[in-house]
Design a protein around this motif. Structure first.
Motif, PDB file in Angstrom:
ATOM      1  N   ILE A  54       0.816  -1.209   0.000  1.00  0.00           N
ATOM      2  CA  ILE A  54       0.000   0.000   0.000  1.00  0.00           C
ATOM      3  C   ILE A  54       0.855   1.267   0.000  1.00  0.00           C
ATOM      4  O   ILE A  54       0.540   2.238  -0.690  1.00  0.00           O
ATOM      5  CB  ILE A  54      -0.973  -0.007   1.199  1.00  0.00           C
ATOM      6  CG1 ILE A  54      -1.999  -1.122   0.994  1.00  0.00           C
ATOM      7  CG2 ILE A  54      -1.676   1.332   1.346  1.00  0.00           C
ATOM      8  CD1 ILE A  54      -2.925  -1.340   2.152  1.00  0.00           C
ATOM      9  N   ALA A  55       1.945   1.281   0.752  1.00  0.00           N
ATOM     10  CA  ALA A  55       2.759   2.499   0.867  1.00  0.00           C
ATOM     11  C   ALA A  55       3.249   3.007  -0.492  1.00  0.00           C
ATOM     12  O   ALA A  55       3.136   4.207  -0.774  1.00  0.00           O
ATOM     13  CB  ALA A  55       3.928   2.272   1.824  1.00  0.00           C
ATOM     14  N   PRO A  56       3.785   2.141  -1.379  1.00  0.00           N
ATOM     15  CA  PRO A  56       4.191   2.645  -2.695  1.00  0.00           C
ATOM     16  C   PRO A  56       3.021   3.196  -3.512  1.00  0.00           C
ATOM     17  O   PRO A  56       3.187   4.140  -4.272  1.00  0.00           O
ATOM     18  CB  PRO A  56       4.808   1.427  -3.388  1.00  0.00           C
ATOM     19  CG  PRO A  56       5.190   0.510  -2.297  1.00  0.00           C
ATOM     20  CD  PRO A  56       4.207   0.753  -1.192  1.00  0.00           C
ATOM     21  N   MET A  57       1.839   2.626  -3.327  1.00  0.00           N
ATOM     22  CA  MET A  57       0.667   3.134  -4.039  1.00  0.00           C
ATOM     23  C   MET A  57       0.325   4.546  -3.563  1.00  0.00           C
ATOM     24  O   MET A  57       0.096   5.448  -4.369  1.00  0.00           O
ATOM     25  CB  MET A  57      -0.543   2.225  -3.837  1.00  0.00           C
ATOM     26  CG  MET A  57      -1.767   2.714  -4.600  1.00  0.00           C
ATOM     27  SD  MET A  57      -3.281   1.854  -4.161  1.00  0.00           S
ATOM     28  CE  MET A  57      -3.596   2.526  -2.540  1.00  0.00           C
ATOM     29  N   VAL A  58       0.307   4.744  -2.258  1.00  0.00           N
ATOM     30  CA  VAL A  58       0.010   6.072  -1.710  1.00  0.00           C
ATOM     31  C   VAL A  58       1.079   7.066  -2.153  1.00  0.00           C
ATOM     32  O   VAL A  58       0.768   8.196  -2.550  1.00  0.00           O
ATOM     33  CB  VAL A  58      -0.109   6.026  -0.172  1.00  0.00           C
ATOM     34  CG1 VAL A  58      -0.244   7.417   0.416  1.00  0.00           C
ATOM     35  CG2 VAL A  58      -1.297   5.159   0.242  1.00  0.00           C
ATOM     36  N   ALA A  59       2.344   6.641  -2.131  1.00  0.00           N
ATOM     37  CA  ALA A  59       3.435   7.516  -2.577  1.00  0.00           C
ATOM     38  C   ALA A  59       3.262   7.894  -4.046  1.00  0.00           C
ATOM     39  O   ALA A  59       3.463   9.048  -4.424  1.00  0.00           O
ATOM     40  CB  ALA A  59       4.785   6.833  -2.356  1.00  0.00           C
ATOM     41  N   HIS A  60       2.882   6.920  -4.856  1.00  0.00           N
ATOM     42  CA  HIS A  60       2.663   7.179  -6.287  1.00  0.00           C
ATOM     43  C   HIS A  60       1.565   8.222  -6.491  1.00  0.00           C
ATOM     44  O   HIS A  60       1.752   9.189  -7.224  1.00  0.00           O
ATOM     45  CB  HIS A  60       2.289   5.881  -7.007  1.00  0.00           C
ATOM     46  CG  HIS A  60       1.774   6.099  -8.393  1.00  0.00           C
ATOM     47  ND1 HIS A  60       2.611   6.372  -9.451  1.00  0.00           N
ATOM     48  CD2 HIS A  60       0.519   6.133  -8.882  1.00  0.00           C
ATOM     49  CE1 HIS A  60       1.877   6.559 -10.539  1.00  0.00           C
ATOM     50  NE2 HIS A  60       0.611   6.404 -10.212  1.00  0.00           N
ATOM     51  N   PHE A  61       0.432   8.022  -5.835  1.00  0.00           N
ATOM     52  CA  PHE A  61      -0.672   8.962  -6.013  1.00  0.00           C
ATOM     53  C   PHE A  61      -0.366  10.325  -5.423  1.00  0.00           C
ATOM     54  O   PHE A  61      -0.776  11.347  -5.976  1.00  0.00           O
ATOM     55  CB  PHE A  61      -1.977   8.394  -5.440  1.00  0.00           C
ATOM     56  CG  PHE A  61      -2.610   7.378  -6.344  1.00  0.00           C
ATOM     57  CD1 PHE A  61      -3.216   7.768  -7.523  1.00  0.00           C
ATOM     58  CD2 PHE A  61      -2.581   6.038  -6.031  1.00  0.00           C
ATOM     59  CE1 PHE A  61      -3.791   6.841  -8.382  1.00  0.00           C
ATOM     60  CE2 PHE A  61      -3.143   5.100  -6.876  1.00  0.00           C
ATOM     61  CZ  PHE A  61      -3.759   5.504  -8.059  1.00  0.00           C
ATOM     62  N   SER A  62       0.366  10.372  -4.335  1.00  0.00           N
ATOM     63  CA  SER A  62       0.697  11.684  -3.759  1.00  0.00           C
ATOM     64  C   SER A  62       1.690  12.439  -4.640  1.00  0.00           C
ATOM     65  O   SER A  62       1.670  13.663  -4.689  1.00  0.00           O
ATOM     66  CB  SER A  62       1.232  11.540  -2.330  1.00  0.00           C
ATOM     67  OG  SER A  62       2.495  10.900  -2.340  1.00  0.00           O
ATOM     68  N   ALA A  63       2.533  11.720  -5.370  1.00  0.00           N
ATOM     69  CA  ALA A  63       3.471  12.371  -6.283  1.00  0.00           C
ATOM     70  C   ALA A  63       2.772  12.849  -7.559  1.00  0.00           C
ATOM     71  O   ALA A  63       3.153  13.858  -8.137  1.00  0.00           O
ATOM     72  CB  ALA A  63       4.606  11.410  -6.648  1.00  0.00           C
TER      73      ALA A  63
END
Length: 121
Positions: free
Chosen positions: A90-99
């Motif tokens: 989940i963390a990489p997904m959230v990082a992707h969307f926040s970027a």
């Protein structure tokens, strides 16, 4: 069970109101998709074969209702997306969307509340 984007529109209609006749489904989809009645009936038949919906005879017509729960469908689709694009994390997904998209203060606060809740469980 794999449900196509077109089939998911039919499922959305059935999740909103059930049971429905094929005519009810056609009418409900009139504002959402530019499909012919035959296309919608084909989608209903595909969903029946996949056992995502059930049909019960009511005189000369059938009443359709979902067997697949919306929450189960959303969970399976979410997990599939996570697994395919973010190795199930989940963390990489959230990082992707926040970027890619600016997260608003409200969304950030929601994420913080979720993390706090997870920390306390």
């Amino acid at each position: 069970m794999t449900i196509s984007d077109a089939e998911s529109l039919v499922m959305d209609v059935l999740w909103e109101s059930q049971p429905m006749t094929a005519d009810d489904v056609v009418q409900a989809l009139a504002g959402r998709a530019a499909w012919q009645e035959a296309t919608i009936r084909t989608l209903l038949n595909r969903l029946l074969k996949k056992k995502a919906i059930a049909a019960e005879r009511d005189g000369r017509r059938y009443l359709y209702r979902p067997l697949l729960k919306r929450a189960d469908y959303v969970h399976a689709e979410s997990k599939s997306l996570l697994d395919r694009l973010f190795d199930g994390r989940i963390a990489p997904m959230v990082a992707h969307f926040s970027a890619r998209q600016k997260l608003g203060k409200k969304e950030i606060a929601e994420l913080k509340r979720l993390i706090e809740k997870l920390d306390h469980e």
